[in-house]
Design an enzyme around this catalytic site. Structure first.
Site, mmCIF file in Angstrom:
data_model
loop_
_atom_site.group_PDB
_atom_site.id
_atom_site.type_symbol
_atom_site.label_atom_id
_atom_site.label_comp_id
_atom_site.label_asym_id
_atom_site.label_seq_id
_atom_site.Cartn_x
_atom_site.Cartn_y
_atom_site.Cartn_z
ATOM 1 N N ARG A 125 0.881 -1.184 0.000
ATOM 2 C CA ARG A 125 0.000 0.000 0.000
ATOM 3 C C ARG A 125 0.904 1.216 0.000
ATOM 4 N NH1 ARG A 125 -5.406 1.481 3.365
ATOM 5 N NH2 ARG A 125 -6.150 0.018 1.804
ATOM 6 N N HIS A 152 -7.222 0.791 -6.730
ATOM 7 C CA HIS A 152 -7.477 -0.048 -5.551
ATOM 8 C C HIS A 152 -8.178 -1.324 -6.050
ATOM 9 C CE1 HIS A 152 -7.850 -1.163 -1.522
ATOM 10 N NE2 HIS A 152 -8.780 -0.338 -1.082
ATOM 11 N N GLN A 155 -10.237 -3.974 -3.852
ATOM 12 C CA GLN A 155 -11.521 -3.450 -3.391
ATOM 13 C C GLN A 155 -12.617 -3.695 -4.429
ATOM 14 O OE1 GLN A 155 -12.353 -1.711 -0.339
ATOM 15 N NE2 GLN A 155 -14.326 -2.305 -1.192
ATOM 16 N N ASP A 247 -17.224 7.182 -2.259
ATOM 17 C CA ASP A 247 -15.975 7.062 -1.485
ATOM 18 C C ASP A 247 -15.685 8.455 -0.916
ATOM 19 O OD1 ASP A 247 -13.521 6.238 -0.460
ATOM 20 O OD2 ASP A 247 -12.468 6.367 -2.375
ATOM 21 N N CYS A 287 -16.539 1.761 0.005
ATOM 22 C CA CYS A 287 -15.393 0.910 0.351
ATOM 23 C C CYS A 287 -14.994 1.033 1.817
ATOM 24 C CB CYS A 287 -14.217 1.251 -0.552
ATOM 25 S SG CYS A 287 -13.750 2.978 -0.489
ATOM 26 N N ARG A 315 -13.624 -8.665 1.012
ATOM 27 C CA ARG A 315 -12.199 -8.397 0.767
ATOM 28 C C ARG A 315 -11.389 -9.643 1.126
ATOM 29 N NH1 ARG A 315 -10.221 -3.215 0.813
ATOM 30 N NH2 ARG A 315 -8.307 -4.303 0.265
HETATM 31 N N1 NVA Z 1 -9.929 6.690 -1.859
HETATM 32 C C1 NVA Z 1 -9.632 6.249 -0.527
HETATM 33 C C2 NVA Z 1 -9.896 4.793 -0.389
HETATM 34 C C3 NVA Z 1 -9.677 4.247 1.005
HETATM 35 C C4 NVA Z 1 -9.923 2.791 1.103
HETATM 36 C C5 NVA Z 1 -8.188 6.570 -0.194
HETATM 37 O O1 NVA Z 1 -7.313 6.350 -1.043
HETATM 38 O O2 NVA Z 1 -7.930 7.066 0.908
HETATM 39 N N1 CP Z 2 -11.416 -0.142 2.010
HETATM 40 C C1 CP Z 2 -10.150 -0.213 2.461
HETATM 41 O O1 CP Z 2 -9.200 -0.459 1.730
HETATM 42 O O2 CP Z 2 -10.056 -0.019 3.797
HETATM 43 P P1 CP Z 2 -8.702 0.154 4.635
HETATM 44 O O3 CP Z 2 -8.127 1.483 4.276
HETATM 45 O O4 CP Z 2 -9.153 0.083 6.068
HETATM 46 O O5 CP Z 2 -7.765 -0.951 4.282
#
Ligand code: NVA
Ligand code: CP
Length: 331
Positions: A125, A152, A155, A247, A287, A315
């Site tokens: 990540r 992502h 997801q 989101d 998500c 997930r």
């Molecule tokens: N768009 C959000 C998704 C979190 C799961 C982010 O990147 O923070």
């Molecule tokens: N939806 C998602 O990826 O959640 P987290 O940021 O908690 O991993």
């Protein structure tokens, strides 16, 4: 030849379909195992294996270690990967980037080559998607995108599986994504490119999905039979929708823009009024984590058409199917 899972674009439609099919099998297997264990006072009831030819217990990641390198916080991704790896008989190592030499400036190139000598896979990540591509380039083991600024993919595979569970299929379904044209929106575009369904994305000017991602998805959609619309009007996007998705307005790493984004996204909240514009019952997906009162109201998030907890659970199952495909012993 090792494979990676950095974006939904990386896989063929057939591969994506196989992963979703396998997810159903792995989910049923896990549920059966847990039910059996409960009924027998947790004395270890053994469910039938997901591959008939494989001896029990089913442990395709036996003896394998998967590293999880996270440069951003996470609840769902981290925990579901750790539990999924354990379920498959493997071992996970959570490696916060600040504790690795990476956090002190060691290069991705060296880190990837060294870690490939110890590990069997990496879930990463990070911020820039290019960094993820660099990991994949230098690692000799599979790399999975656990979220980048651009995509992502895990997801959206979980979301498609959730839709399939509740509607029987995602094919032909009309998905309305209302909000920021971010990593989640980009992965929806890639999925629409590959698999046949209808996607309408409504975002305010300046916050629409990246043009190159839209163009790539539109090109693929000609073959998959999907339709893709990039709109500004959320009402137009949700009209006739089977699924309404949103989101956060400010993703991780965009905290400094939050006030400006709050202004720009006024009118893009998924609330009861907007949901009623679908003019038919629509499932609500997010998500998570959510900012209640911003991109979605508490009432809609907690409403009976909300599938957000199933999405979060799925997930785990979809990622097990991804790991089994990339790292597991073939069955
Ligand atoms: N768009 C959000 C998704 C979190 C799961 C982010 O990147 O923070
Ligand atoms: N939806 C998602 O990826 O959640 P987290 O940021 O908690 O991993």
């Amino acid at each position: 030849m090792k494979r990676d899972f950095l974006t939904i674009f990386d896989l063929s439609s057939e591969e994506l379909e196989r992963i979703l099919q396998r997810t159903g099998f792995l989910k049923a297997h896990r549920e059966q195992g847990r039910r059996g264990a409960k009924e027998q006072g947790n004395k270890g009831a053994v469910p039938p294996p997901p591959c008939p030819s494989v001896p029990l217990p089913f442990r395709p990641l036996e003896g394998k270690t998967v590293g999880l390198i996270f440069r951003k916080p996470s609840t769902r991704t981290r925990v579901s990967f750790e539990v999924g790896i354990l379920d498959l008989g493997g071992h996970s190592l959570f490696l916060s980037s600040s504790e690795l030499q990476l956090g002190r400036g060691e290069s991705v190139k060296d880190s990837a080559r060294v870690l490939s000598r110890y590990l069997d896979g990496l879930v990463i990540r990070t911020f820039a998607h290019e960094e993820l591509e660099e990991w994949a380039r230098y690692a000799t083991i599979p790399v999975v995108n656990g979220l980048s600024d651009l995509y992502h993919p895990c997801q959206i595979l979980a979301d498609l599986f959730t839709i399939q569970e509740h509607r029987g299929t995602y094919r032909g379904v009309q998905v309305a994504y209302v909000g920021d044209g971010n990593n989640v929106a980009h992965s929806w575009l890639a999925a629409a490119g590959k698999l046949g369904f209808h996607l309408a994305i409504a975002s305010p000017p300046g916050y629409q999905p990246r043009e190159e991602v839209v163009i790539r998805a539109l090109e693929l959609a000609q073959k998959s039979g999907s339709s893709i619309e990039i709109l500004q009007d959320p009402v137009q996007a949700v009209r006739g929708a089977d699924v309404i998705y949103t989101d956060v307005w400010a993703s991780m790493g965009q905290e400094a823009e939050e006030a400006q984004r709050l202004q720009a996204f006024q009118g893009y909240q998924v609330n009861r009024r907007l949901v009623e514009e679908a003019q038919k019952p629509a499932y609500i997906l997010h998500c998570l984590p959510a900012h209640r009162g911003q991109e979605i109201t508490d009432e809609v998030l907690e409403g009976e058409s909300s599938l957000v907890l199933d999405q979060a659970e799925n997930r785990l199952h979809v990622q097990k199917a991804i790991l089994e495909w990339l790292i597991g012993e073939p069955c």
